[in-house]
Design a protein around this motif. Structure first.
Motif, short mmCIF file in Angstrom:
data_model
loop_
_atom_site.label_atom_id
_atom_site.label_comp_id
_atom_site.label_asym_id
_atom_site.label_seq_id
_atom_site.Cartn_x
_atom_site.Cartn_y
_atom_site.Cartn_z
N GLY A 139 36.48 18.78 -8.67
CA GLY A 139 35.30 19.58 -8.36
C GLY A 139 35.56 20.53 -7.19
N MET A 140 36.19 20.00 -6.15
CA MET A 140 36.52 20.83 -4.99
C MET A 140 37.54 21.91 -5.37
N ALA A 141 38.50 21.54 -6.20
CA ALA A 141 39.53 22.49 -6.61
C ALA A 141 38.92 23.63 -7.43
N GLN A 142 38.01 23.29 -8.33
CA GLN A 142 37.35 24.33 -9.14
C GLN A 142 36.53 25.27 -8.26
N GLN A 143 35.84 24.71 -7.27
CA GLN A 143 35.07 25.54 -6.36
C GLN A 143 35.98 26.46 -5.56
N LEU A 144 37.13 25.94 -5.15
CA LEU A 144 38.10 26.74 -4.40
C LEU A 144 38.62 27.90 -5.25
N VAL A 145 38.87 27.62 -6.54
CA VAL A 145 39.33 28.67 -7.45
C VAL A 145 38.28 29.77 -7.58
N LYS A 146 37.00 29.36 -7.69
CA LYS A 146 35.92 30.34 -7.81
C LYS A 146 35.82 31.21 -6.56
#
Length: 425
Positions: free
Chosen positions: A339-346
């Motif tokens: 979840g954190m990684a996806q937010q970072l990508v966004k």
């Protein structure tokens, strides 16, 4: 008055349709399709009572197309072929307005039943509209899914539900004859769970429980009347989502007793064993993860086993898996990490892959420095080489934070030994 209120109020046009503005608003994708007269095959995915069947009917009406409907619960391959034959005769390739075939609960169709639709969809003999409460990625075969647009329908919000209640009071041929004051709506909204059909069914039940025509509806009166008319478990809607939620939360909360109780409620209601097993499979990773990696193996084996044998024996396998998962140590570290990684990508976009860890299959790429200075871990002590693997803009970012359990404490120790203070382990 045998026809339910939800059916009497079923909208006939897009203008009357409530909710799903992202699909049927002025700029909604379905609105544009109807205007252009180009209706693709599609899958409507959403919880019960969000207007999937209604929307299919409206699309057929407003686009002027013949409309055929099947229910996956009681239709076989022969029924599908009969409808396709009729559709070919009434439309198909010889008109731009080819017939619409609506299949309710398409996720309940077997692979062979879904296969029987492929040619008709591909050749344009029919436009398929399927409705499902389950993720189509799991339940619809890839060949059919690739030929369909998937549209997500959301549970109705408070404003939408209140609009439906006002419409019932003002427009329904029976209810409009009574004098009804909606003093409070919170209980009705909460009990509906965003399901428009459920809301109207409850509202009608309450109105009909009064033997006089001047009615004031409060939260207290709603709860009193609904509790005295308890709805049994219904695997196609109603308590479907409440029960599975209670089941999952009981396991997450490490209570095997509550877990098997809610499991029994679903078993007695005839719930789809694969639906239950799939939720266990997700939970094994989301709520247990690396605290006990064996949980995912057991859950996956459970899914395979119950898919093979079905009821009644599958209840034993489901019980074994549910109690095992309930008694397992818990961790959501992997779930939080992605979840954190996806937010970072966004937030950071498409950052460049560091040159040293890029692939270099061509001479030009090698000349450009792709793969230069890459350290092959197995050539170093402990099979580890201190090297940067993240883009420079986000280096040193910690996304995986091991949980507080024996297995993941070992992960933390391992990472601290390798990376020292780099990630703050």
């Amino acid at each position: 008055m045998n026809e339910p209120l939800a059916e009497r109020l079923r909208p006939k046009t897009l203008n009357d349709y409530v909710s799903q503005s992202h699909l049927v608003g002025k700029q909604g994708s379905l609105t544009q399709h109807i205007k252009q007269g180009l209706i693709p095959s599609m899958i409507f995915w959403g919880p019960p009572g969000t207007g999937k069947t209604t929307l299919a009917n409206i699309i057929a009406t407003e686009s002027g197309r013949p409309f055929y409907t099947l229910s996956a619960i009681n239709s076989g391959v022969k029924d599908i072929r009969d409808v396709i034959d009729k559709a070919k005769q009434s439309g198909g390739l010889f008109t731009t307005k080819n017939p619409i075939l609506f299949i309710d609960e398409i996720h309940r169709f077997s692979k062979s039943q879904q296969d029987s639709l492929l040619q008709a969809v591909e050749k344009g003999w029919i436009t398929l509209i399927g409705a499902t409460t389950e993720n189509p990625s799991f339940e619809v075969i890839s060949a059919l899914l690739s030929r369909c647009q998937v549209y997500i329908l959301n549970a109705f919000d408070k404003e939408d539900l209140e609009t439906l209640l006002k419409r019932a009071i003002e427009q329904d041929e029976f209810i409009s004859k009574k004098t009804i004051k909606l003093k409070e709506t919170s209980a009705l909204i909460k009990l509906s769970g965003g399901d428009a059909r459920k809301l109207l069914n409850i509202f009608e039940l309450i109105v009909n429980s009064y033997d006089y025509d001047k009615i004031t509806i409060t939260d207290t009166s709603v709860l009193e009347r609904v509790q005295s008319n308890t709805v049994h478990y219904d695997k196609t809607g109603e308590q479907h989502y409440d029960i599975i939620s209670a089941f999952i939360k009981s396991i997450r909360g490490s209570d095997p007793n509550a877990a098997v109780y809610w499991l029994a409620r679903m078993v007695e209601g005839g719930e789809d064993v694969k639906f239950i097993a799939r939720r266990l499979l997700i939970l094994a990773s989301e709520d247990i993860g690396n605290a006990n990696p064996t949980a995912l193996v057991i859950a996956n084996n459970t899914f395979q086993a119950v898919s093979t044998i079905g009821y009644p024996e599958s209840r034993i396998i489901l019980s074994q898996c549910a109690t095992y998962l309930a008694c397992s140590p818990k961790s959501n570290a992997a779930y939080k990490a992605i979840g954190m990684a996806q937010q970072l990508v966004k937030e950071t976009g498409n950052l460049s892959v560091p040159l040293e860890i890029r692939n270099a299959p061509t001479k030009l790429m090698k000349e450009l420095g792709y793969g230069d200075n890459y350290k092959y871990a197995h050539n170093y002590d402990l099979n580890f080489a201190n090297q940067e693997f993240l883009p420079d803009e986000i280096k040193n970012t910690k996304l995986y934070d091991p949980g507080n359990n024996a297995r993941e404490e070992a992960h933390r120790t391992f990472l601290k030994q390798r990376w020292k203070d780099k990630y703050g382990y």
